[in-house]
Scaffold this active site. Structure first.
Site, mmCIF file in Angstrom:
data_model
loop_
_atom_site.group_PDB
_atom_site.id
_atom_site.type_symbol
_atom_site.label_atom_id
_atom_site.label_comp_id
_atom_site.label_asym_id
_atom_site.label_seq_id
_atom_site.Cartn_x
_atom_site.Cartn_y
_atom_site.Cartn_z
ATOM 1 N N ARG A 177 -1.116 -5.207 4.477
ATOM 2 C CA ARG A 177 -0.378 -4.658 3.339
ATOM 3 C C ARG A 177 0.832 -3.904 3.875
ATOM 4 N NH1 ARG A 177 -5.314 -1.372 0.654
ATOM 5 N NH2 ARG A 177 -5.220 -0.566 2.779
ATOM 6 N N GLU B 6 -11.040 5.715 -5.209
ATOM 7 C CA GLU B 6 -11.498 4.329 -5.324
ATOM 8 C C GLU B 6 -11.794 3.997 -6.781
ATOM 9 O OE1 GLU B 6 -11.542 2.150 -2.752
ATOM 10 O OE2 GLU B 6 -10.668 3.785 -1.580
ATOM 11 N N ARG C 72 0.871 -1.179 0.000
ATOM 12 C CA ARG C 72 0.000 0.000 0.000
ATOM 13 C C ARG C 72 0.906 1.227 0.000
ATOM 14 N NH1 ARG C 72 -2.502 4.258 0.544
ATOM 15 N NH2 ARG C 72 -4.607 4.525 1.319
#
Length: 178
Positions: A114, A79, A71
């Protein structure tokens, strides 16, 4: 601090190598020479091949033949179903999919396991900063106080780049609450 007398014990070639490699720094004050062992020496970082782009701020690399999800640190991209979400994902893909990258991180993982990292492309450019600079990500101030990202976001806003060309762009952390 390495005692100045050590320079007489170290072969000059080794001392020069260490100074040139930034392992030992050399300073002179009032005629006295001091040699300091550097604590934060930089070593070559491993590179990882990007094998999957999940969205604008999440991708997968191969590490020891195992997939590792990463990430982007400091930023939040739109998004997938949000304006500029697809463009952010495509930008990341164009820059690094199938290529080797370097990860700068502190071994921190988010709640989704992540790795949180900054991404350096083969040419040395920082992909996290490129996303913000091109108006494809917000500086994620909730998790980052890095002023360089804040400045890049201000510049992209002023130039109305990417998502900043929208009349009222909605931050992804607010979009996710819908």
């Amino acid at each position: 601090m390495i005692h100045p007398s050590i320079k007489h014990r170290l072969p000059i070639s080794l001392l020069l190598f260490c100074i040139l490699s930034n392992i030992i720094s050399c300073t002179e004050t009032n005629g006295a020479t001091a040699y300091t062992l550097e604590k934060n020496t930089t070593h070559s970082s491993p590179t990882y091949k990007v094998v999957k782009i999940k969205d604008g701020d999440t991708f997968v690399v191969l590490k020891d033949n195992t997939e590792l999800t990463v990430r982007f640190e400091h930023i939040d991209c739109p998004e997938k179903n949000q304006p500029f979400g697809t463009k952010a994902k495509q930008f990341v893909s164009d820059q690094c999919f199938g290529k080797n990258i370097t990860l700068q991180h502190h071994n921190k993982f988010d709640r989704n396991k992540r790795l949180i990292a900054e991404v350096l492309l083969a040419d040395g450019r920082n992909l996290n900063k490129l996303l913000v600079e091109n108006g494809l990500a917000w500086h994620f101030k909730k998790y980052s106080g890095d002023t360089a990202y804040a400045q890049l976001e201000r510049m992209a806003r002023n130039k109305k780049l990417g998502l900043w060309s929208e009349k009222d762009p909605v931050a992804p952390w607010l979009w996710r609450k819908k």
